[in-house]
Design a protein around this motif. Sequence first.
Motif, PDB file in Angstrom:
ATOM      1  N   ARG A  50       0.847  -1.185  -0.023  1.00 20.88           N
ATOM      2  CA  ARG A  50       0.032  -0.074   0.030  1.00 20.88           C
ATOM      3  C   ARG A  50       0.940   1.111  -0.148  1.00 20.88           C
ATOM      4  O   ARG A  50       1.884   1.375   0.529  1.00 20.88           O
ATOM      5  CB  ARG A  50      -0.915   0.223   1.224  1.00 20.88           C
ATOM      6  CG  ARG A  50      -2.027  -1.227   1.164  1.00 20.88           C
ATOM      7  CD  ARG A  50      -2.673  -0.953   2.294  1.00 20.88           C
ATOM      8  NE  ARG A  50      -3.300  -2.323   2.759  1.00 20.88           N
ATOM      9  CZ  ARG A  50      -4.644  -2.478   2.691  1.00 20.88           C
ATOM     10  NH1 ARG A  50      -5.466  -1.321   2.755  1.00 20.88           N
ATOM     11  NH2 ARG A  50      -5.229  -3.483   3.077  1.00 20.88           N
ATOM     12  N   ASN A  52       0.765   5.930  -0.907  1.00 20.01           N
ATOM     13  CA  ASN A  52      -0.301   7.230  -1.101  1.00 20.01           C
ATOM     14  C   ASN A  52      -1.474   7.004   0.107  1.00 20.01           C
ATOM     15  O   ASN A  52      -2.598   7.238  -0.302  1.00 20.01           O
ATOM     16  CB  ASN A  52      -0.814   7.062  -2.638  1.00 20.01           C
ATOM     17  CG  ASN A  52      -1.610   8.429  -2.879  1.00 20.01           C
ATOM     18  OD1 ASN A  52      -1.226   9.499  -2.091  1.00 20.01           O
ATOM     19  ND2 ASN A  52      -2.228   8.338  -3.930  1.00 20.01           N
ATOM     20  N   LEU A  55      -4.334   4.416  -0.676  1.00 20.95           N
ATOM     21  CA  LEU A  55      -5.059   4.432  -1.678  1.00 20.95           C
ATOM     22  C   LEU A  55      -4.550   3.801  -3.063  1.00 20.95           C
ATOM     23  O   LEU A  55      -5.313   3.598  -3.886  1.00 20.95           O
ATOM     24  CB  LEU A  55      -5.411   6.029  -2.247  1.00 20.95           C
ATOM     25  CG  LEU A  55      -6.267   6.772  -1.190  1.00 20.95           C
ATOM     26  CD1 LEU A  55      -6.515   7.951  -1.480  1.00 20.95           C
ATOM     27  CD2 LEU A  55      -7.661   6.129  -1.000  1.00 20.95           C
ATOM     28  N   ASP A  56      -3.206   3.437  -2.870  1.00 19.68           N
ATOM     29  CA  ASP A  56      -2.594   2.959  -4.068  1.00 19.68           C
ATOM     30  C   ASP A  56      -2.239   1.263  -3.460  1.00 19.68           C
ATOM     31  O   ASP A  56      -1.626   1.390  -2.542  1.00 19.68           O
ATOM     32  CB  ASP A  56      -1.403   3.435  -4.768  1.00 19.68           C
ATOM     33  CG  ASP A  56      -1.706   4.814  -5.439  1.00 19.68           C
ATOM     34  OD1 ASP A  56      -2.762   4.730  -6.027  1.00 19.68           O
ATOM     35  OD2 ASP A  56      -0.865   5.723  -5.383  1.00 19.68           O
ATOM     36  N   LYS A  58      -1.146  -2.685  -4.447  1.00 18.95           N
ATOM     37  CA  LYS A  58      -0.393  -3.652  -5.366  1.00 18.95           C
ATOM     38  C   LYS A  58      -0.682  -4.822  -4.739  1.00 18.95           C
ATOM     39  O   LYS A  58      -0.403  -5.087  -3.529  1.00 18.95           O
ATOM     40  CB  LYS A  58       0.628  -3.471  -5.730  1.00 18.95           C
ATOM     41  CG  LYS A  58       0.991  -2.187  -6.372  1.00 18.95           C
ATOM     42  CD  LYS A  58       2.746  -1.827  -6.805  1.00 18.95           C
ATOM     43  CE  LYS A  58       2.624  -0.528  -7.652  1.00 18.95           C
ATOM     44  NZ  LYS A  58       4.040  -0.443  -7.908  1.00 18.95           N
ATOM     45  N   VAL A  71      -3.222  -3.957  -9.549  1.00 16.20           N
ATOM     46  CA  VAL A  71      -2.874  -2.580  -9.217  1.00 16.20           C
ATOM     47  C   VAL A  71      -4.286  -1.804  -9.276  1.00 16.20           C
ATOM     48  O   VAL A  71      -5.005  -2.203  -9.983  1.00 16.20           O
ATOM     49  CB  VAL A  71      -1.970  -1.801  -9.985  1.00 16.20           C
ATOM     50  CG1 VAL A  71      -0.519  -2.247 -10.062  1.00 16.20           C
ATOM     51  CG2 VAL A  71      -2.437  -1.672 -11.521  1.00 16.20           C
ATOM     52  N   TYR A  72      -4.437  -1.146  -8.167  1.00 14.97           N
ATOM     53  CA  TYR A  72      -5.736  -0.749  -7.645  1.00 14.97           C
ATOM     54  C   TYR A  72      -5.618   0.775  -6.877  1.00 14.97           C
ATOM     55  O   TYR A  72      -4.773   0.814  -6.072  1.00 14.97           O
ATOM     56  CB  TYR A  72      -6.712  -1.279  -7.073  1.00 14.97           C
ATOM     57  CG  TYR A  72      -7.950  -0.714  -6.660  1.00 14.97           C
ATOM     58  CD1 TYR A  72      -9.142  -0.401  -7.616  1.00 14.97           C
ATOM     59  CD2 TYR A  72      -8.191  -0.441  -5.156  1.00 14.97           C
ATOM     60  CE1 TYR A  72     -10.196   0.048  -7.195  1.00 14.97           C
ATOM     61  CE2 TYR A  72      -9.410   0.229  -4.797  1.00 14.97           C
ATOM     62  CZ  TYR A  72     -10.416   0.457  -5.567  1.00 14.97           C
ATOM     63  OH  TYR A  72     -11.490   1.277  -5.391  1.00 14.97           O
ATOM     64  N   HIS A  73      -6.382   1.609  -7.530  1.00 13.83           N
ATOM     65  CA  HIS A  73      -6.373   3.111  -6.852  1.00 13.83           C
ATOM     66  C   HIS A  73      -7.634   3.453  -6.213  1.00 13.83           C
ATOM     67  O   HIS A  73      -8.471   3.405  -7.181  1.00 13.83           O
ATOM     68  CB  HIS A  73      -5.680   4.284  -7.835  1.00 13.83           C
ATOM     69  CG  HIS A  73      -5.798   5.556  -6.985  1.00 13.83           C
ATOM     70  ND1 HIS A  73      -4.959   6.026  -6.153  1.00 13.83           N
ATOM     71  CD2 HIS A  73      -6.789   6.628  -7.268  1.00 13.83           C
ATOM     72  CE1 HIS A  73      -5.388   7.335  -6.054  1.00 13.83           C
ATOM     73  NE2 HIS A  73      -6.393   7.546  -6.380  1.00 13.83           N
ATOM     74  N   GLY A  74      -7.784   3.566  -5.055  1.00  9.87           N
ATOM     75  CA  GLY A  74      -9.197   3.896  -4.356  1.00  9.87           C
ATOM     76  C   GLY A  74      -9.006   3.395  -2.989  1.00  9.87           C
ATOM     77  O   GLY A  74      -8.197   2.532  -2.577  1.00  9.87           O
ATOM     78  N   HIS A  99      -5.230  -3.885 -14.266  1.00 12.52           N
ATOM     79  CA  HIS A  99      -5.233  -2.636 -13.523  1.00 12.52           C
ATOM     80  C   HIS A  99      -6.854  -2.381 -13.254  1.00 12.52           C
ATOM     81  O   HIS A  99      -7.639  -2.346 -14.157  1.00 12.52           O
ATOM     82  CB  HIS A  99      -4.872  -1.337 -14.739  1.00 12.52           C
ATOM     83  CG  HIS A  99      -3.352  -1.282 -14.954  1.00 12.52           C
ATOM     84  ND1 HIS A  99      -2.645  -0.719 -14.283  1.00 12.52           N
ATOM     85  CD2 HIS A  99      -2.613  -1.992 -16.023  1.00 12.52           C
ATOM     86  CE1 HIS A  99      -1.411  -0.622 -14.850  1.00 12.52           C
ATOM     87  NE2 HIS A  99      -1.600  -1.677 -15.802  1.00 12.52           N
TER      88      HIS A  99
END
Length: 120
Positions: A50, A52, A55-56, A58, A71-74, A99
């Motif tokens: 993790r 950010n 929020l990011d 992997k 990978v995911y953002h949120g 992604h």
Amino acid sequence: MLVVAGCAAYLVYTATGTSAEYYQTVSEVRAHPASGDVRVLGVVQDGVQRSNGGLDVKFTAAEGGQSMPVVYHGAVPDIFRPGISVVVEGQMSADGVFHARTLMAKCPSRFSSGQPETGT
């Protein structure tokens, strides 16, 4: 009675038809990569990274002897951790990394499949 039964059947059909969504497994995606968006079911493996402020994310999703990096953002669900089944929606890139635009955790069952305990 026939009209009521017909209406009930129609309501069940329309309710389940719009909410039912298919997903592929990791092994299916590995065997037949799609060029567009796809939903994939897999189990989160150890080694979640993790950044950010969380929020990011992997991680590696695995199923059926196959694995894929994701990978995911949120924001992630509260129960997100290794060993949890997740459904991710997004696209596989040319380098083999998935992604994800959406990440959903499948809630583990509170019920066991074993025999109930007896108090005797």
